[in-house]
Design a protein around this motif. Structure first.
Motif, PDB file in Angstrom:
ATOM      1  N   ILE A  93       0.927  -1.006  -0.344  1.00  0.00           N
ATOM      2  CA  ILE A  93      -0.079   0.562   0.379  1.00  0.00           C
ATOM      3  C   ILE A  93       0.690   0.902   0.570  1.00  0.00           C
ATOM      4  O   ILE A  93       0.391   2.169  -0.683  1.00  0.00           O
ATOM      5  N   ILE A  94       1.990   1.122   0.463  1.00  0.00           N
ATOM      6  CA  ILE A  94       3.192   2.448   1.001  1.00  0.00           C
ATOM      7  C   ILE A  94       3.941   3.189  -0.919  1.00  0.00           C
ATOM      8  O   ILE A  94       2.896   4.308  -1.439  1.00  0.00           O
ATOM      9  N   ARG A  95       3.298   1.842  -1.409  1.00  0.00           N
ATOM     10  CA  ARG A  95       4.298   1.967  -3.156  1.00  0.00           C
ATOM     11  C   ARG A  95       2.980   2.735  -4.202  1.00  0.00           C
ATOM     12  O   ARG A  95       3.096   3.111  -4.577  1.00  0.00           O
ATOM     13  N   GLY A  96       1.570   1.435  -3.873  1.00  0.00           N
ATOM     14  CA  GLY A  96       0.372   1.657  -4.190  1.00  0.00           C
ATOM     15  C   GLY A  96       0.054   3.439  -4.125  1.00  0.00           C
ATOM     16  O   GLY A  96       0.009   4.088  -4.810  1.00  0.00           O
ATOM     17  N   ILE A  97      -0.094   4.336  -2.969  1.00  0.00           N
ATOM     18  CA  ILE A  97       0.254   5.256  -2.816  1.00  0.00           C
ATOM     19  C   ILE A  97       0.892   6.835  -3.289  1.00  0.00           C
ATOM     20  O   ILE A  97       0.474   8.064  -4.076  1.00  0.00           O
ATOM     21  N   GLU A  98       2.404   5.670  -3.218  1.00  0.00           N
ATOM     22  CA  GLU A  98       3.218   6.953  -4.150  1.00  0.00           C
ATOM     23  C   GLU A  98       2.673   7.004  -5.434  1.00  0.00           C
ATOM     24  O   GLU A  98       2.487   7.568  -6.494  1.00  0.00           O
ATOM     25  N   ALA A 157      -0.771   6.151  -6.604  1.00  0.00           N
ATOM     26  CA  ALA A 157      -1.646   7.345  -6.678  1.00  0.00           C
ATOM     27  C   ALA A 157      -1.303   8.188  -6.757  1.00  0.00           C
ATOM     28  O   ALA A 157      -1.478   8.963  -8.150  1.00  0.00           O
ATOM     29  N   LYS A 158       0.280   9.422  -6.190  1.00  0.00           N
ATOM     30  CA  LYS A 158       0.250   9.820  -6.218  1.00  0.00           C
ATOM     31  C   LYS A 158       0.807  11.034  -7.194  1.00  0.00           C
ATOM     32  O   LYS A 158       0.400  11.762  -7.719  1.00  0.00           O
ATOM     33  N   GLU A 159       1.558  10.015  -7.840  1.00  0.00           N
ATOM     34  CA  GLU A 159       2.380  10.225  -9.238  1.00  0.00           C
ATOM     35  C   GLU A 159       1.321  10.493 -10.304  1.00  0.00           C
ATOM     36  O   GLU A 159       1.275  11.312 -11.218  1.00  0.00           O
ATOM     37  N   PHE A 160       0.506   9.877 -10.813  1.00  0.00           N
ATOM     38  CA  PHE A 160      -0.988   9.202 -11.249  1.00  0.00           C
ATOM     39  C   PHE A 160      -2.325  10.423 -11.777  1.00  0.00           C
ATOM     40  O   PHE A 160      -2.222  11.262 -12.004  1.00  0.00           O
ATOM     41  N   LYS A 161      -1.590  11.338  -9.816  1.00  0.00           N
ATOM     42  CA  LYS A 161      -3.258  11.961  -9.558  1.00  0.00           C
ATOM     43  C   LYS A 161      -2.591  13.418 -10.350  1.00  0.00           C
ATOM     44  O   LYS A 161      -3.276  13.804 -10.723  1.00  0.00           O
ATOM     45  N   LYS A 162      -0.837  13.622 -10.520  1.00  0.00           N
ATOM     46  CA  LYS A 162       0.221  14.724 -10.536  1.00  0.00           C
ATOM     47  C   LYS A 162      -0.596  14.809 -11.994  1.00  0.00           C
ATOM     48  O   LYS A 162      -0.141  15.821 -12.938  1.00  0.00           O
ATOM     49  N   ARG A 163      -0.546  13.874 -12.516  1.00  0.00           N
ATOM     50  CA  ARG A 163      -0.009  13.463 -13.837  1.00  0.00           C
ATOM     51  C   ARG A 163      -1.875  13.561 -15.148  1.00  0.00           C
ATOM     52  O   ARG A 163      -2.078  13.307 -16.130  1.00  0.00           O
ATOM     53  N   LYS A 180      -8.124   7.461   1.166  1.00  0.00           N
ATOM     54  CA  LYS A 180      -8.914   7.670   0.206  1.00  0.00           C
ATOM     55  C   LYS A 180      -8.843   9.547  -0.541  1.00  0.00           C
ATOM     56  O   LYS A 180      -8.523   9.907  -1.327  1.00  0.00           O
ATOM     57  N   GLN A 181      -7.558  10.183   0.157  1.00  0.00           N
ATOM     58  CA  GLN A 181      -6.706  10.780   0.544  1.00  0.00           C
ATOM     59  C   GLN A 181      -5.956  11.332  -0.726  1.00  0.00           C
ATOM     60  O   GLN A 181      -5.825  12.245  -1.275  1.00  0.00           O
ATOM     61  N   TYR A 182      -5.755  10.095  -0.874  1.00  0.00           N
ATOM     62  CA  TYR A 182      -5.113  10.435  -2.018  1.00  0.00           C
ATOM     63  C   TYR A 182      -5.209   8.973  -3.603  1.00  0.00           C
ATOM     64  O   TYR A 182      -4.927   9.426  -4.699  1.00  0.00           O
ATOM     65  N   CYS A 183      -6.362   9.493  -3.962  1.00  0.00           N
ATOM     66  CA  CYS A 183      -7.364   8.883  -4.467  1.00  0.00           C
ATOM     67  C   CYS A 183      -8.347   8.975  -5.806  1.00  0.00           C
ATOM     68  O   CYS A 183      -9.113   9.906  -4.487  1.00  0.00           O
ATOM     69  N   ASP A 184      -8.916   9.102  -6.573  1.00  0.00           N
ATOM     70  CA  ASP A 184     -10.646   8.790  -6.656  1.00  0.00           C
ATOM     71  C   ASP A 184     -11.464   8.196  -5.978  1.00  0.00           C
ATOM     72  O   ASP A 184     -12.374   8.543  -5.270  1.00  0.00           O
ATOM     73  N   CYS A 185     -11.494   6.949  -6.050  1.00  0.00           N
ATOM     74  CA  CYS A 185     -12.550   6.058  -5.153  1.00  0.00           C
ATOM     75  C   CYS A 185     -11.774   5.045  -4.322  1.00  0.00           C
ATOM     76  O   CYS A 185     -10.911   4.679  -5.186  1.00  0.00           O
ATOM     77  N   ILE A 186     -12.108   4.731  -3.577  1.00  0.00           N
ATOM     78  CA  ILE A 186     -11.866   3.009  -2.936  1.00  0.00           C
ATOM     79  C   ILE A 186     -13.431   2.276  -3.636  1.00  0.00           C
ATOM     80  O   ILE A 186     -13.778   1.864  -3.108  1.00  0.00           O
ATOM     81  N   MET A 187     -12.613   1.013  -3.483  1.00  0.00           N
ATOM     82  CA  MET A 187     -13.109  -0.292  -3.704  1.00  0.00           C
ATOM     83  C   MET A 187     -13.112  -1.472  -2.112  1.00  0.00           C
ATOM     84  O   MET A 187     -11.962  -1.665  -2.271  1.00  0.00           O
ATOM     85  N   ILE A 188     -13.797  -1.070  -1.554  1.00  0.00           N
ATOM     86  CA  ILE A 188     -14.064  -2.548  -0.267  1.00  0.00           C
ATOM     87  C   ILE A 188     -13.965  -3.301  -0.018  1.00  0.00           C
ATOM     88  O   ILE A 188     -15.729  -3.610  -0.511  1.00  0.00           O
ATOM     89  N   GLY A 189     -13.174  -4.334   0.376  1.00  0.00           N
ATOM     90  CA  GLY A 189     -13.235  -6.015  -0.845  1.00  0.00           C
ATOM     91  C   GLY A 189     -13.761  -6.149  -1.494  1.00  0.00           C
ATOM     92  O   GLY A 189     -13.509  -5.712  -2.198  1.00  0.00           O
ATOM     93  N   ASP A 190     -14.322  -6.925  -1.993  1.00  0.00           N
ATOM     94  CA  ASP A 190     -14.371  -8.314  -3.302  1.00  0.00           C
ATOM     95  C   ASP A 190     -14.867  -7.286  -4.320  1.00  0.00           C
ATOM     96  O   ASP A 190     -16.747  -5.738  -3.434  1.00  0.00           O
ATOM     97  N   ALA A 191     -15.151  -6.919  -4.872  1.00  0.00           N
ATOM     98  CA  ALA A 191     -15.339  -5.998  -6.366  1.00  0.00           C
ATOM     99  C   ALA A 191     -16.584  -6.296  -7.008  1.00  0.00           C
ATOM    100  O   ALA A 191     -16.950  -5.734  -7.720  1.00  0.00           O
ATOM    101  N   GLU A 192     -16.812  -7.349  -6.269  1.00  0.00           N
ATOM    102  CA  GLU A 192     -17.869  -8.476  -7.470  1.00  0.00           C
ATOM    103  C   GLU A 192     -19.237  -7.804  -7.470  1.00  0.00           C
ATOM    104  O   GLU A 192     -19.579  -7.353  -5.955  1.00  0.00           O
TER     105      GLU A 192
END
Ligand code: B12
Ligand code: SF4
Length: 442
Positions: free
Chosen positions: A75-80, A82-88, A107-119
């Motif tokens: 998740i640490i890398r995931g947030i990094e 996310a931040k880079e792509f938000k800048k773009r 949520k602070q770092y992205c537009d949307c979070i899917m919690i749990g199963d995506a189905e």
């Protein structure tokens, strides 16, 4: 401007103990998450997958919708990322275990979070994205699990191992206090219809793979289902790996059925050889005094034993960790893995310790199951836990002890080719340990 039906799915890697991104030439254990999410998009979506452990992130992609997974401390890398792509200027969706457990933070770092199963809400999210009405959170509890054929072809072209992942069920009926599975599924076990699972395994075979990894968390969750599934798997003459409770050894009929169906290696979350430790983590339904006998029964059935154990639990002492090494060596465990107990936010264990003075590091974004330890235990400081963690790995993976576990045992005579392969795996792990990297990504 009309939005494109294109998506880039990224499985971030993790940082190692030297704070370097873990990069590999090949990722043997590939997850199902991204090929499945790609399939959930439907045929009219073009999907690309990036497994960061073996690939570079395509930072200059012209795809607008970016999906990022979060497996443990990745998740640490995931947030990094996310931040880079938000800048773009991209739209970033995150999901997976860790994003689900700490969704408000992430949520602070992205537009949307899917919690749990995506189905059940994946299509809704895609439609909302196309309409420009993406919601900040998507969460729906599902009671039945049915999934499309994973888009395996999106990963078979990458540098992966000689097996593919298949999933029969999600969740686990138990509720160990440290476990993310228990936390998200709360004792629920969702299983797919057997014909649907067999469709996926058949596809794996058609793609030329003779092996598969049943990524379920505990294939012992439903005895009859497992029996029926194994009877179907047997007809395909494939080999497979999975994980479950060691209690399998107490059920000779089921054990035989699992072995006869082609299962050659099972991983068991033994956690600790101390009954007191198991009681404290709500796992007293396993009795470590029986572990030696149960491991032998599994090996005698022709199945290799991999184990997952934790150190830094409350009752651990220098001596108990030494005894753990002896247990693993004496019982000829093929692939032992160790983790430092780490409070995962969202779990009961985290809630119990989060305000304690014994928690010496409160920055959850630095937590990793291979250390540094973040909590003192009753008898050991966090520093001593770290020292003993690496002592344990080095001891169990010394050349002498690798040979004791893999070569000087009956399995070597019964399955010489498989044992030679296991020997190679052990030296591969040893190489990582010598570089201060716990063999948790392989
Ligand atoms: C295969 C596997 C691996 C493989 C492959 C990893 C890879 N990079 O591809 C290996 C062995 C390498 C591995 C390593 C690690 N893993 Co792992 N792994 C698994 C395992 C067994 C299966 C994953 C899988 O394919 N699941 C099937 C899919 C369909 O389920 P899913 O991932 O939950 O995805 C669903 C939802 O969560 C959601 N979702 C998931 N991601 C995303 C992303 C987006 C954008 C969206 C919208 C939705 C979404 O949609 C999916 C469909 O419903 C799981 C256990 C499990 N039950 O999932 C552990 C698990 C995910 N791993 C875990 C961990 C901690 C790790 C490690 C950090 C090391 C470790 N073992 O401690 C490393 C980090 C890897 C990395 N990122 O680099 C933990 C995560 C716990 C947590 N709190 O996050 C799990 C749950 C194991 C456990 N019991 O604790 N892992
Ligand atoms: S048995 Fe394993 S998967 Fe089930 S709750 Fe305990 S640790 Fe989690």
């Amino acid at each position: 401007m009309e939005k494109q039906k294109r998506m880039l799915l990224i499985q971030p890697t993790i940082y190692d103990n030297n704070h370097l991104l873990v990069k590999k030439d090949r990722l043997f254990f590939i997850g199902l998450t991204m090929p499945l999410l790609a399939a959930e998009c439907g045929n009219d979506w073009e999907v690309e997958i990036c497994i960061e452990t073996i690939e570079e992130i395509p930072w200059d992609t012209d795809i607008d919708l970016i999906g990022i997974g979060s497996m443990g401390h990745s998740i640490i890398r995931g947030i990094e990322i996310a931040k880079e792509f938000k800048k773009r200027g991209k739209t970033v969706v995150m999901g997976g275990y860790m994003a689900s457990l700490v969704s408000d933070e992430v949520k602070q770092y992205c537009d949307c979070i899917m919690i749990g199963d995506a189905e059940g809400y994946w299509q809704e999210m895609l439609t909302d994205y196309l309409n420009g009405t993406l919601k900040p959170f998507y969460q729906k509890t599902i009671d039945k699990l049915s999934t499309p054929l994973p888009r395996y072809e999106l990963v078979t072209c990458k540098k992966i191992g000689d097996f593919l992942p298949v999933q029969a069920g999600r969740g686990c009926p138990n509720s160990c206090s440290f476990c993310s599975i228990a936390c998200l599924y709360k004792g629920k076990y969702l299983r797919r219809e057997i014909p649907e699972v067999m469709r996926d395994i058949q596809k794996v075979k058609e793609l030329g793979f003779k092996k598969f990894l049943l990524i379920d968390d505990n294939i012992l969750s439903d005895r009859k289902y497992t029996m029926d599934l194994c009877n179907e798997i047997k007809k395909l003459h494939m080999t497979w790996y999975s994980q479950c409770s060691i209690k399998l050894a107490e059920d000779p009929e089921l054990l035989k059925c699992v072995a006869d169906s082609g299962c050659i290696c099972l991983s068991f979350g033994l956690e600790s050889i101390s009954p007191g430790n198991l009681k404290k983590i709500n796992k007293s339904w396993e009795d470590p005094r029986e572990y030696g006998r149960l491991v032998k029964t599994i090996i005698d059935a022709g199945i290799d034993v991999a184990t997952e154990m934790m150190i830094g639990l409350e009752d651990d002492t220098v001596q108990s960790i030494r005894d753990t090494a002896k247990f693993v060596i004496d019982n000829k465990i093929t692939a032992p893995k160790f983790y430092i107990i780490t409070p995962v936010p969202g779990t009961p264990f985290f809630d119990d310790v989060k305000d304690s003075e014994e928690l010496v590091n409160k920055d959850i974004y630095t937590y990793s199951p291979s250390g540094p330890a973040v909590k003192n235990s009753l008898n050991l400081s966090a520093k001593e836990i770290d020292e003993m963690y690496w002592w344990l790995y080095n001891e169990v993976y010394s050349v002498k002890n690798i040979f004791k576990r893999i070569v000087f045992c009956r399995s070597f005579v019964r399955h010489p080719f498989r044992s030679m392969f296991n020997l190679g795996v052990n030296f591969f792990y040893r190489y990582h340990i010598k570089h201060n990297i716990a063999p948790i990504i392989v």
